[in-house]
Design an enzyme around this catalytic site. Structure first.
Site, PDB file in Angstrom:
ATOM      1  N   LYS A 227     -92.224 -12.626 -53.780  1.00 46.63           N
ATOM      2  CA  LYS A 227     -91.651 -11.383 -53.280  1.00 46.63           C
ATOM      3  C   LYS A 227     -92.669 -10.278 -53.475  1.00 46.63           C
ATOM      4  O   LYS A 227     -93.160 -10.063 -54.586  1.00 46.63           O
ATOM      5  CB  LYS A 227     -90.371 -11.047 -54.045  1.00 46.63           C
ATOM      6  CG  LYS A 227     -89.538  -9.957 -53.410  1.00 46.63           C
ATOM      7  CD  LYS A 227     -88.958 -10.403 -52.063  1.00 46.63           C
ATOM      8  CE  LYS A 227     -87.452 -10.340 -52.014  1.00 46.63           C
ATOM      9  NZ  LYS A 227     -86.913 -11.083 -50.850  1.00 46.63           N
TER      10      LYS A 227
ATOM     11  N   THR B 184     -87.181 -15.936 -53.379  1.00 51.73           N
ATOM     12  CA  THR B 184     -87.892 -14.676 -53.635  1.00 51.73           C
ATOM     13  C   THR B 184     -86.894 -13.574 -53.990  1.00 51.73           C
ATOM     14  O   THR B 184     -87.227 -12.642 -54.712  1.00 51.73           O
ATOM     15  CB  THR B 184     -88.743 -14.254 -52.417  1.00 51.73           C
ATOM     16  OG1 THR B 184     -87.896 -13.943 -51.314  1.00 51.73           O
ATOM     17  CG2 THR B 184     -89.719 -15.362 -52.032  1.00 51.73           C
TER      18      THR B 184
ATOM     19  N   GLN C 117    -125.415   2.404 -54.460  1.00 45.60           N
ATOM     20  CA  GLN C 117    -125.504   1.199 -55.290  1.00 45.60           C
ATOM     21  C   GLN C 117    -125.841   1.562 -56.737  1.00 45.60           C
ATOM     22  O   GLN C 117    -125.290   0.980 -57.678  1.00 45.60           O
ATOM     23  CB  GLN C 117    -126.576   0.243 -54.748  1.00 45.60           C
ATOM     24  CG  GLN C 117    -126.182  -0.541 -53.511  1.00 45.60           C
ATOM     25  CD  GLN C 117    -126.537   0.169 -52.222  1.00 45.60           C
ATOM     26  OE1 GLN C 117    -126.594   1.405 -52.177  1.00 45.60           O
ATOM     27  NE2 GLN C 117    -126.765  -0.582 -51.155  1.00 45.60           N
TER      28      GLN C 117
ATOM     29  N   HIS D 146    -119.012   9.474 -45.700  1.00 45.68           N
ATOM     30  CA  HIS D 146    -120.131  10.272 -45.190  1.00 45.68           C
ATOM     31  C   HIS D 146    -119.709  11.712 -44.902  1.00 45.68           C
ATOM     32  O   HIS D 146    -118.680  11.966 -44.287  1.00 45.68           O
ATOM     33  CB  HIS D 146    -120.666   9.653 -43.898  1.00 45.68           C
ATOM     34  CG  HIS D 146    -121.120   8.239 -44.050  1.00 45.68           C
ATOM     35  ND1 HIS D 146    -122.032   7.839 -45.008  1.00 45.68           N
ATOM     36  CD2 HIS D 146    -120.793   7.115 -43.364  1.00 45.68           C
ATOM     37  CE1 HIS D 146    -122.255   6.534 -44.898  1.00 45.68           C
ATOM     38  NE2 HIS D 146    -121.508   6.060 -43.908  1.00 45.68           N
TER      39      HIS D 146
ATOM     40  N   ARG E 275    -127.951  15.501 -50.647  1.00 48.55           N
ATOM     41  CA  ARG E 275    -126.787  15.215 -49.795  1.00 48.55           C
ATOM     42  C   ARG E 275    -125.529  15.216 -50.642  1.00 48.55           C
ATOM     43  O   ARG E 275    -125.589  15.186 -51.880  1.00 48.55           O
ATOM     44  CB  ARG E 275    -126.951  13.861 -49.085  1.00 48.55           C
ATOM     45  CG  ARG E 275    -127.054  12.675 -50.017  1.00 48.55           C
ATOM     46  CD  ARG E 275    -127.014  11.329 -49.241  1.00 48.55           C
ATOM     47  NE  ARG E 275    -126.897  10.217 -50.190  1.00 48.55           N
ATOM     48  CZ  ARG E 275    -126.691   8.942 -49.850  1.00 48.55           C
ATOM     49  NH1 ARG E 275    -126.585   8.593 -48.574  1.00 48.55           N
ATOM     50  NH2 ARG E 275    -126.583   8.006 -50.765  1.00 48.55           N
TER      51      ARG E 275
END
Lengths: 283, 283, 283, 283
Positions: free
Chosen positions: B9, B54, B209, B237, B166
């Site tokens: 469920k 369920t 990263q 972005h 940035r």
């Protein structure tokens, strides 16, 4: 230490018009790319000398759409995945996923978007192996009878009553792994979709598990090029409305369509002689 | 033949009020349960003699909430998972997932729902092993400077310009696997969340990263009970608006927040002596 | 014949970094613009000589963000709306809507996005009048007691039992119309939000309508600059779980959080001497 | 003082199986009800003696589905709206909205859900008047050519280049008001939908406004029972990908499908002798 990792550009939205004849062709894809390989430097020091920008991956999608045209999603994904592995020595694996949205033709250059399902593919290419998975999501099917559910385990928390006639409805999410990487992808998809639907419609069901197995087995029977099928089937519960307070009977006619919670049945059907998967895929 | 399968469920929505003192406590969970075991009969013939409904799983969530109270999501998930494995002989494995929604207190029995993240857990119990994974999703972080991206690979499809200043923004989706199954879950979560945020804020970043690795390593350093961290970080972005047609400069001030496509950075950081995972988890 | 019409650019996503001091400021808006005026030609013949492109509206958002900076959403919306009406003779009315997303500061240039509510504004400017509406959406509030519901009409389809202690929860969607167009918008919003929350928390409720009125009246009392308040309050039902089959009592402790259907209570509270609205707004 | 207000039950999910013959019929509705009238007491003092519970409204939906069957959404909405106004003296107005989801037949009692549009209706009944509005939402249409956009206003913030061949795509959201309350609703809807689609396909477009007007006028021409049409058409921008950095031409072949921002064109077309609306409706 750094464990498994990958990176890429997700959800590049590509629409390709083929103007080759009097009637335009239209292809509508959502493309996601993930590359893995020798990426330790950027993680540890931010040295990006091995990192092809994700912006470049996006550009490649649009440029390839022009250079090569766009046909079946599996073909386009193979083209992209092989490109990255073959041209970037530091890239050892490429996973390209495509969602394909179907449009019905209204005229030579007019279209209406269908919304009944999304066709999917996930292609994984390494130096050693190529794996193609096709699939469908969001396909909502319903049988208004020929479904029962009883004979189940009852413990101290069980209140469910056995059902001998219920609605069975689900939103099919299915993926199937091809044994090879060279097939008539369009025919394969259409045949697979038809096999899934046919098995759902044709199975007198005592559990959604039984229907799931019938769908997977039906697809394997219909499509020899497929090695394995995986399905995730939400049980879209339709609860019989209790009309007894209003002195009304309700013999399977008026239902409450529930949102949450829902049953979720997940399973796979594998051809006995299926080759092993070469990359992790789904579920 | 039938391959791996499970059923359960999904998305049982539980709200538990603890009325023990003058101030009420409030717990808000979304609980999903999946059981695996000896389920061949229902798939092949619709024989449900091994199938706990369920619906019963849903009932168990609500009944346990009363019988045992509800504290940390990991504890509640462990309680449920062990219950199904220990009381149903045909069930060999139970996976219980919880999304936990936080509320800020406004008064003794008044609350405002926070929306800045969802706390998650996935607990997998078999006869042999117990695995607890904690996590967070939807945590949106942004650094308006101290982020660069350059020195990357340039191929024939590369048009991206190097960036020396940035915006770096992401919606953190992180999971971490505990070495054991008995921890101060509340302190562990709060400490893990703080470590992730602190590493994001404190890392001068040359690639997402690098930030990802710093976040994973920071969590491992802060929390000895954690064996492994996995992260999926969309690069949300922010494109610098081109104001040159209007004779305006734009030194990192006005940005277009993009929807799609987005970069997606996925990776893991593993403690050197980490015990092996006992169940598949995430990514 | 052509009836009422307007056109514009919806959902321009603007992020503005203010780098004036050591600590950066961050503003995150979703801006929608709709212009009306003498637009018959484009509808009837495709003559666009009176049509300012929606692309230009988008450019204007970004350019103004640089030229003027971005402060409160009401101010920025007024600036934009007046610009279009004053510089384009064929434009007779401008409606500018802003969704503003709040971020919590983590450091001099680091931020975490809040998700507990969205601040909204809708500004309508014509040659004759200016109307400013502020609002909030998605603010989820819950009282775990001090809510009753009984004494209601019972007809032949009524099965609801009277409740003397229930959870009252809602996701506040509120808009309030200002009498003028020159206010301390930040203080006004903070005061209005506080008044709404305070009234929700402080009202012992016999119906969600009563709570709605208290919230509207509380805002009017707190903020003299506001002429009228409108609210749409979904009744986020929390159903008491029936644990009696398991021999468990449930004195207001374990609840099922429902999705659909939900009650929806909509109403307005108007200052007795409120000036008339000059443009259609909400509900 | 208390201003305009209403309350009701939103999003009651009804599925009705008609088992009258060998083939089952299936109706799938999402029903929302809002009542207005003498509701001051509950707002001011929590006196609910005039409040029919929203739970009762939900029950009435399910009971009426059994008692009367369910045909066209307009008919079912009229039935419900009249019931509340006629049986509850304190209720002066009822607004019933229905979303109807279409299913394609796969067999005598098997169905596949379509997803290409949602059919809508909003019925408003008072003692004096009845108003029926029908509509469609989510219908996505695209012409891959025969669309231009030029000759527009250029101000200091305009950078858009004139286009002589572009993709025109939109997600149609349309509502149309009927002059009366007794029509062949099924034929009216099918004819209206066909007229909208036909006008979109058949219009060589110089602006989306021109297409909008053609769609509204086409519907009025085709369906004499309709008094007024309102449309909101998002301009789903398809940006031509710039492939020049890769020495590739792109003569209208490769497009970037954008998410946000989008143009939004809203307008109405009114029959010259249309009777006045008796209730506020849409836009």
């Amino acid at each position: 230490m750094l464990g498994p990792n990958r990176y890429g550009k997700a959800e590049t939205r590509l629409v390709r018009v083929h103007r080759d004849g009097e009637s335009h062709g239209l292809v509508d894809f959502n493309v996601s790319i993930a590359l893995s390989g020798d990426l330790t430097a950027t993680h540890l020091t931010g040295d990006n000398s091995g990192v092809l920008p994700t912006d470049t991956m996006k550009n490649t999608v649009y440029a390839f759409a022009k250079e090569h045209g766009v046909g079946e999603p599996e073909s386009f994904a193979l083209l992209l995945a092989r490109h990255f592995v073959h041209t970037q020595p530091q890239v050892h694996g490429a996973k390209v996923s495509v969602e394909s949205f179907a449009w019905d033709r209204l005229g030579p250059h007019s279209f209406r978007r269908r919304g009944d399902h999304v066709r999917t593919t996930v292609v994984t290419v390494t130096a050693d192996a190529t794996q193609v998975v096709s699939g469908v999501s969001g396909l909502v099917l319903l049988n208004s009878t020929d479904s029962e559910f009883h004979g189940f385990v009852e413990d101290g928390y069980t209140t469910l009553k056995p059902a001998t006639d219920r609605i069975l409805a689900t939103a099919v999410d299915a993926r199937w792994r091809h044994a090879g990487d060279d097939t008539d992808w369009a025919a394969s998809f259409e045949g697979s979709l038809a096999a899934l639907v046919s098995a759902f419609v044709g199975t007198y069901s005592y559990s959604l598990q039984q229907t799931l197995y019938a769908m997977g087995a039906g697809l394997l029977e219909a499509r020899p090029e497929v090695a394995e099928v995986r399905l995730a089937l939400p049980n879209k519960h339709h609860y019989l409305a209790d009309l007894s307070p209003f002195d009304l009977e309700n013999p399977g006619e008026v239902f409450i369509a529930g949102d949450r919670p829902y049953g979720l049945i997940e399973g796979s059907v594998v051809r006995d002689d299926a080759p092993a998967a070469t990359a992790e895929w789904w579920l």
